[in-house]
Design a protein around this motif. Structure first.
Motif, PDB file in Angstrom:
ATOM      1  N   UNK A  62       0.821  -1.211   0.000  1.00 14.35           N
ATOM      2  CA  UNK A  62       0.000   0.000   0.000  1.00 14.35           C
ATOM      3  C   UNK A  62       0.856   1.262   0.000  1.00 14.35           C
ATOM      4  N   UNK A  63       0.686   2.045   1.090  1.00 10.44           N
ATOM      5  CA  UNK A  63      -0.077   1.785   2.309  1.00 10.44           C
ATOM      6  C   UNK A  63      -1.585   1.628   2.041  1.00 10.44           C
ATOM      7  N   UNK A  64      -2.209   0.863   2.909  1.00  6.16           N
ATOM      8  CA  UNK A  64      -3.650   0.708   2.858  1.00  6.16           C
ATOM      9  C   UNK A  64      -4.157  -0.437   2.015  1.00  6.16           C
ATOM     10  N   UNK A  87      -2.627  -8.626   9.130  1.00  6.16           N
ATOM     11  CA  UNK A  87      -2.861  -7.419   9.917  1.00  6.16           C
ATOM     12  C   UNK A  87      -3.211  -6.262   8.991  1.00  6.16           C
ATOM     13  N   UNK A  88      -4.373  -5.663   9.212  1.00  7.42           N
ATOM     14  CA  UNK A  88      -4.760  -4.459   8.472  1.00  7.42           C
ATOM     15  C   UNK A  88      -4.120  -3.253   9.159  1.00  7.42           C
ATOM     16  N   UNK A  89      -3.118  -2.678   8.512  1.00  6.95           N
ATOM     17  CA  UNK A  89      -2.378  -1.566   9.091  1.00  6.95           C
ATOM     18  C   UNK A  89      -3.248  -0.300   9.140  1.00  6.95           C
ATOM     19  N   UNK A  90      -2.748   0.716   9.798  1.00  8.79           N
ATOM     20  CA  UNK A  90      -3.439   2.011   9.822  1.00  8.79           C
ATOM     21  C   UNK A  90      -3.764   2.457   8.402  1.00  8.79           C
ATOM     22  N   UNK A  91      -4.981   2.947   8.222  1.00  6.10           N
ATOM     23  CA  UNK A  91      -5.383   3.451   6.915  1.00  6.10           C
ATOM     24  C   UNK A  91      -5.806   2.388   5.937  1.00  6.10           C
ATOM     25  N   UNK A  92      -5.869   1.124   6.375  1.00  4.87           N
ATOM     26  CA  UNK A  92      -6.219   0.053   5.451  1.00  4.87           C
ATOM     27  C   UNK A  92      -7.279  -0.887   6.001  1.00  4.87           C
ATOM     28  N   UNK A  93      -8.100  -1.415   5.104  1.00  3.05           N
ATOM     29  CA  UNK A  93      -9.045  -2.475   5.430  1.00  3.05           C
ATOM     30  C   UNK A  93      -9.946  -2.203   6.620  1.00  3.05           C
ATOM     31  N   UNK A  94     -10.096  -3.215   7.467  1.00  2.00           N
ATOM     32  CA  UNK A  94     -10.998  -3.126   8.605  1.00  2.00           C
ATOM     33  C   UNK A  94     -10.500  -2.147   9.667  1.00  2.00           C
ATOM     34  N   UNK A 105      -0.989  10.068  10.155  1.00  2.00           N
ATOM     35  CA  UNK A 105       0.109   9.346  10.796  1.00  2.00           C
ATOM     36  C   UNK A 105       1.344   9.366   9.922  1.00  2.00           C
ATOM     37  N   UNK A 106       2.474   9.010  10.511  1.00  2.00           N
ATOM     38  CA  UNK A 106       3.751   9.034   9.812  1.00  2.00           C
ATOM     39  C   UNK A 106       4.308   7.626   9.687  1.00  2.00           C
ATOM     40  N   UNK A 107       5.393   7.507   8.950  1.00  2.00           N
ATOM     41  CA  UNK A 107       6.061   6.213   8.814  1.00  2.00           C
ATOM     42  C   UNK A 107       6.572   5.741  10.172  1.00  2.00           C
ATOM     43  N   UNK A 108       7.025   6.688  10.996  1.00  2.00           N
ATOM     44  CA  UNK A 108       7.493   6.324  12.339  1.00  2.00           C
ATOM     45  C   UNK A 108       6.366   5.694  13.162  1.00  2.00           C
ATOM     46  N   UNK A 109       5.143   6.185  12.971  1.00  2.00           N
ATOM     47  CA  UNK A 109       3.990   5.606  13.662  1.00  2.00           C
ATOM     48  C   UNK A 109       3.781   4.166  13.229  1.00  2.00           C
ATOM     49  N   UNK A 110       3.939   3.903  11.946  1.00  2.00           N
ATOM     50  CA  UNK A 110       3.724   2.546  11.437  1.00  2.00           C
ATOM     51  C   UNK A 110       4.851   1.613  11.868  1.00  2.00           C
ATOM     52  N   UNK A 111       6.064   2.146  11.995  1.00  2.00           N
ATOM     53  CA  UNK A 111       7.168   1.350  12.551  1.00  2.00           C
ATOM     54  C   UNK A 111       6.814   0.893  13.968  1.00  2.00           C
TER      55      UNK A 111
END
Length: 226
Positions: A62-64, A87-94, A105-111
């Motif tokens: 993605x993201x998403x 796993x549905x990450x932030x901004x994606x899917x459910x 959010x930022x890449x650091x948040x997803x890390x």
């Protein structure tokens, strides 16, 4: 020396065949759940024939770009040997559906999310390490884990690895713009003309992936991944 009462009981059970008639323990799992990661509810799907098997966490692109609804097309056999987690990450899917007003959010948040999901799974299944698989954008998160937290991983498998994100995005945008021009798609031409790499906002990323999937996107057939 007198035999311990428990020993006598076990011998009697074995002799009478009672122990052999006990039903096998069912360790399978097929569950879609929401867990709190990074202050929001995030969705995971867990499938396995045996929850004592090693955990395999899949990081989608993605993201998403959630693949939770089609994951069985490429994980059915893996579920026999691993505890397979989507796993549905932030901004994606459910996860996106559950957090419609979530803050940017930022890449650091997803890390941080990736690390927290990993720790959650290790604790839940009482394991010290897991297998990590990343696809496309997901490889960015996977490379972070392999670099910063290698002791948590048995192995990291990168699929369609995101090695030079900016160059990849630029080449992708040029290809889509060419397709838009060839098909004389005025809406695509207009929307793609607003896109700059690196992206300045989520709208630019949306336009890029919207037209990428419109022109080139397709899902794999089950027989293509067996």
């Amino acid at each position: 020396m007198k035999a311990h009462p428990l020993t006598i009981l076990l011998l009697l059970l074995a002799h009478t065949g009672i122990a052999q008639k006990m039903p096998p323990i069912n360790r399978s799992i097929n569950a879609t759940e929401f867990i709190t990661i990074g202050g929001i509810k995030q969705c995971i799907n867990i499938k396995s024939a045996d929850t004592t098997k090693p955990v395999l966490l899949f990081l989608h692109g993605g993201p998403g770009e959630s693949v939770m609804t089609i994951a069985d097309t490429f994980t059915t056999k893996l579920q026999q040997e691993f505890v397979v987690v989507q796993w549905d990450q932030r901004g994606g899917g459910k996860t996106a559906e559950a957090n419609p007003t979530a803050a940017p959010f930022t890449l650091a948040t997803m890390y941080a999310d990736t690390y927290d999901v990993t720790q959650y799974l290790l604790k839940r299944f009482k394991q010290k390490k897991l297998y990590l698989v990343g696809h496309s954008f997901g490889t960015t998160l996977g490379f972070y884990m392999a670099d910063k937290h290698p002791k948590l991983l048995y192995a990291y498998i990168a699929i369609s690895a995101n090695v030079n994100a900016m160059e990849s995005e630029q080449l992708n945008l040029e290809k889509i713009k060419l397709k838009a021009a060839e098909t004389n798609n005025e809406q695509a031409i207009k929307e793609l003309s607003t896109v700059k790499i690196p992206y300045e906002n989520w709208e630019q990323m949306f336009y890029t992936y919207k037209w990428m999937w419109t022109f080139d996107g397709k899902l794999s057939k089950p027989e293509d991944v067996e």
